[in-house]
Design a protein around this motif. Structure first.
Motif, PDB file in Angstrom:
ATOM      1  N   GLU A  22     -15.122 -13.999   0.694  1.00  0.00           N
ATOM      2  CA  GLU A  22     -14.093 -14.207   1.704  1.00  0.00           C
ATOM      3  C   GLU A  22     -13.427 -12.870   2.026  1.00  0.00           C
ATOM      4  N   PRO A  23     -13.616 -12.339   3.257  1.00  0.00           N
ATOM      5  CA  PRO A  23     -13.176 -10.953   3.555  1.00  0.00           C
ATOM      6  C   PRO A  23     -11.686 -10.723   3.384  1.00  0.00           C
ATOM      7  N   TRP A  24     -10.858 -11.632   3.953  1.00  0.00           N
ATOM      8  CA  TRP A  24      -9.420 -11.371   3.917  1.00  0.00           C
ATOM      9  C   TRP A  24      -8.870 -11.412   2.508  1.00  0.00           C
ATOM     10  N   ARG A  25      -9.460 -12.252   1.674  1.00  0.00           N
ATOM     11  CA  ARG A  25      -9.007 -12.303   0.272  1.00  0.00           C
ATOM     12  C   ARG A  25      -9.193 -10.955  -0.392  1.00  0.00           C
ATOM     13  N   TRP A  26     -10.332 -10.321  -0.136  1.00  0.00           N
ATOM     14  CA  TRP A  26     -10.613  -9.045  -0.773  1.00  0.00           C
ATOM     15  C   TRP A  26      -9.910  -7.889  -0.085  1.00  0.00           C
ATOM     16  N   PHE A  27      -9.595  -8.056   1.209  1.00  0.00           N
ATOM     17  CA  PHE A  27      -8.792  -7.047   1.903  1.00  0.00           C
ATOM     18  C   PHE A  27      -7.411  -6.961   1.246  1.00  0.00           C
ATOM     19  N   PHE A  28      -6.775  -8.094   1.025  1.00  0.00           N
ATOM     20  CA  PHE A  28      -5.451  -8.098   0.414  1.00  0.00           C
ATOM     21  C   PHE A  28      -5.508  -7.713  -1.064  1.00  0.00           C
ATOM     22  N   THR A  29      -6.624  -7.991  -1.717  1.00  0.00           N
ATOM     23  CA  THR A  29      -6.790  -7.513  -3.094  1.00  0.00           C
ATOM     24  C   THR A  29      -6.811  -5.992  -3.127  1.00  0.00           C
ATOM     25  N   GLY A  30      -7.511  -5.381  -2.160  1.00  0.00           N
ATOM     26  CA  GLY A  30      -7.520  -3.929  -2.053  1.00  0.00           C
ATOM     27  C   GLY A  30      -6.141  -3.368  -1.772  1.00  0.00           C
ATOM     28  N   ALA A  31      -5.389  -4.050  -0.902  1.00  0.00           N
ATOM     29  CA  ALA A  31      -4.034  -3.598  -0.589  1.00  0.00           C
ATOM     30  C   ALA A  31      -3.129  -3.690  -1.820  1.00  0.00           C
ATOM     31  N   ARG A  32      -3.249  -4.765  -2.574  1.00  0.00           N
ATOM     32  CA  ARG A  32      -2.443  -4.898  -3.793  1.00  0.00           C
ATOM     33  C   ARG A  32      -2.801  -3.813  -4.798  1.00  0.00           C
ATOM     34  N   THR A  33      -4.081  -3.487  -4.868  1.00  0.00           N
ATOM     35  CA  THR A  33      -4.500  -2.403  -5.759  1.00  0.00           C
ATOM     36  C   THR A  33      -3.851  -1.088  -5.356  1.00  0.00           C
ATOM     37  N   ALA A  34      -3.800  -0.830  -4.051  1.00  0.00           N
ATOM     38  CA  ALA A  34      -3.175   0.404  -3.557  1.00  0.00           C
ATOM     39  C   ALA A  34      -1.697   0.441  -3.898  1.00  0.00           C
ATOM     40  N   PHE A  35      -1.012  -0.678  -3.704  1.00  0.00           N
ATOM     41  CA  PHE A  35       0.428  -0.712  -3.959  1.00  0.00           C
ATOM     42  C   PHE A  35       0.767  -0.761  -5.446  1.00  0.00           C
ATOM     43  N   SER A  36      -0.238  -0.883  -6.293  1.00  0.00           N
ATOM     44  CA  SER A  36       0.014  -0.827  -7.731  1.00  0.00           C
ATOM     45  C   SER A  36       0.175   0.602  -8.231  1.00  0.00           C
ATOM     46  N   GLY A  37      -0.001   1.577  -7.356  1.00  0.00           N
ATOM     47  CA  GLY A  37       0.161   2.973  -7.759  1.00  0.00           C
ATOM     48  C   GLY A  37      -0.408   3.991  -6.806  1.00  0.00           C
ATOM     49  N   PRO A  38      -1.694   3.913  -6.464  1.00  0.00           N
ATOM     50  CA  PRO A  38      -2.319   4.967  -5.652  1.00  0.00           C
ATOM     51  C   PRO A  38      -1.614   5.253  -4.329  1.00  0.00           C
ATOM     52  N   ALA A  39      -1.199   4.213  -3.609  1.00  0.00           N
ATOM     53  CA  ALA A  39      -0.558   4.434  -2.306  1.00  0.00           C
ATOM     54  C   ALA A  39       0.745   5.214  -2.449  1.00  0.00           C
ATOM     55  N   PHE A  40       1.498   4.951  -3.504  1.00  0.00           N
ATOM     56  CA  PHE A  40       2.776   5.649  -3.695  1.00  0.00           C
ATOM     57  C   PHE A  40       2.560   7.105  -4.086  1.00  0.00           C
ATOM     58  N   TYR A  41       1.516   7.376  -4.871  1.00  0.00           N
ATOM     59  CA  TYR A  41       1.242   8.761  -5.255  1.00  0.00           C
ATOM     60  C   TYR A  41       0.913   9.613  -4.032  1.00  0.00           C
ATOM     61  N   VAL A  42      -0.004   9.126  -3.199  1.00  0.00           N
ATOM     62  CA  VAL A  42      -0.406   9.918  -2.037  1.00  0.00           C
ATOM     63  C   VAL A  42       0.712   9.967  -1.012  1.00  0.00           C
ATOM     64  N   ALA A  43       1.508   8.893  -0.891  1.00  0.00           N
ATOM     65  CA  ALA A  43       2.621   8.895   0.056  1.00  0.00           C
ATOM     66  C   ALA A  43       3.675   9.928  -0.333  1.00  0.00           C
ATOM     67  N   LEU A  44       4.007   9.981  -1.608  1.00  0.00           N
ATOM     68  CA  LEU A  44       4.986  10.962  -2.069  1.00  0.00           C
ATOM     69  C   LEU A  44       4.463  12.389  -1.911  1.00  0.00           C
ATOM     70  N   SER A  45       3.170  12.580  -2.141  1.00  0.00           N
ATOM     71  CA  SER A  45       2.622  13.930  -2.078  1.00  0.00           C
ATOM     72  C   SER A  45       2.570  14.475  -0.659  1.00  0.00           C
ATOM     73  N   LEU A  46       2.576  13.596   0.353  1.00  0.00           N
ATOM     74  CA  LEU A  46       2.503  14.061   1.743  1.00  0.00           C
ATOM     75  C   LEU A  46       3.846  13.999   2.465  1.00  0.00           C
ATOM     76  N   MET A  47       4.908  13.755   1.729  1.00  0.00           N
ATOM     77  CA  MET A  47       6.230  13.806   2.366  1.00  0.00           C
ATOM     78  C   MET A  47       6.518  15.203   2.897  1.00  0.00           C
ATOM     79  N   GLY A  48       6.007  16.234   2.208  1.00  0.00           N
ATOM     80  CA  GLY A  48       6.246  17.603   2.644  1.00  0.00           C
ATOM     81  C   GLY A  48       5.640  17.929   3.993  1.00  0.00           C
ATOM     82  N   VAL A  49       4.611  17.164   4.411  1.00  0.00           N
ATOM     83  CA  VAL A  49       4.002  17.401   5.720  1.00  0.00           C
ATOM     84  C   VAL A  49       5.015  17.146   6.832  1.00  0.00           C
TER      85      VAL A  49
END
Length: 255
Positions: A22-49
């Protein structure tokens, strides 16, 4: 996050196969994975841009659009820094292009895991745009243990969440540039490579993986000083990674 494992069609009932693909189920699983850490790391690192874009005289919209279109911190920093230094446009274009050469091996390592029998070329090209260091590291860590049909929606969920949050953080950095201390801004820019190194070390599965990281750490200052210009990373990957593979190959032959 549980470990994903492919289901064999001959062993899984039809309703279970439909659920895992089921595509949408796995799309949101990927999003939850990102918000568990990776998305915040890259977001903080590019604030200087955002702050650099403001210093170069660009509006906030241009700063946020650069994250959407370029999606590469070094390339964005090169662009806004060169504009602020009044560098000639052809030189800016060349510098930004060279800084993105390092993504080619990342794209070549991830796209085969996403490609299925019916995957369109336009879909793969869109996926290639989303591949950056953090997304690449998480993809290599998680995609191999996932069923083939779930990889593409999971990847787009992961990458979209990382990019979306980073676009917002770029805008936030634009407004914070007047109050953010320079040491703190520099520290934020280091979060992404530190996270990348930690993720790569955690995903290492053999002595060759560890040896390639050691070769990279030792050779990086040398290639940076002798080559630079965005070409040092591809050369480092070929020499360091190729050398580690050669050592492993010779070790297996002699065993």
């Amino acid at each position: 996050m549980p470990k994903f494992k492919a289901l064999k069609a001959i062993e899984a009932p039809p309703d279970e196969i439909d659920k895992i693909t089921e595509p949408w189920r796995w799309f949101f699983t990927g999003a939850r994975t990102a918000f568990s850490g990776p998305a915040f790391y890259v977001a903080l690192s590019l604030m200087g841009v955002g702050g650099l874009a403001r210093a170069a005289g660009f509006p906030i919209g241009a700063a946020m659009l650069s994250t959407l279109l370029v999606w590469a911190g070094p390339g964005q920093l090169l662009f806004f820094g060169a504009v602020a230094a009044k560098t000639a446009p052809p030189a800016i274009a060349l510098a930004v292009s060279l800084s993105s050469v390092r993504f080619l091996p990342m794209v070549l390592s991830v796209l085969p895991m996403l490609r299925g029998r019916k995957t369109r070329l336009t879909t793969l090209l869109a996926a290639a745009h989303f591949i950056a260091v953090t997304v690449w590291a998480e993809s290599l860590r998680r995609l191999p243990d996932m069923a083939k049909p779930t990889r593409l929606p999971f990847f787009f969920g992961l990458a979209s969440a990382c990019m979306g949050l980073t676009i917002l953080s770029t805008g936030l950095g634009f407004w914070l540039t007047g109050s953010l201390p320079a040491p703190l801004a520099a520290g934020l820019m280091m979060l992404s490579p530190i996270y990348f190194l930690a993720t790569t070390a955690r995903s290492a599965r053999s002595g060759v993986d560890w040896l390639s990281m050691i070769f990279g750490a030792v050779l990086a200052p040398l290639t940076q000083s002798l080559i630079g210009g965005g070409l040092d990373l591809p050369v480092l990957a070929i020499v360091g990674g190729g050398g580690a593979w050669l050592v492993g190959f010779l070790a297996r032959r002699s065993a």
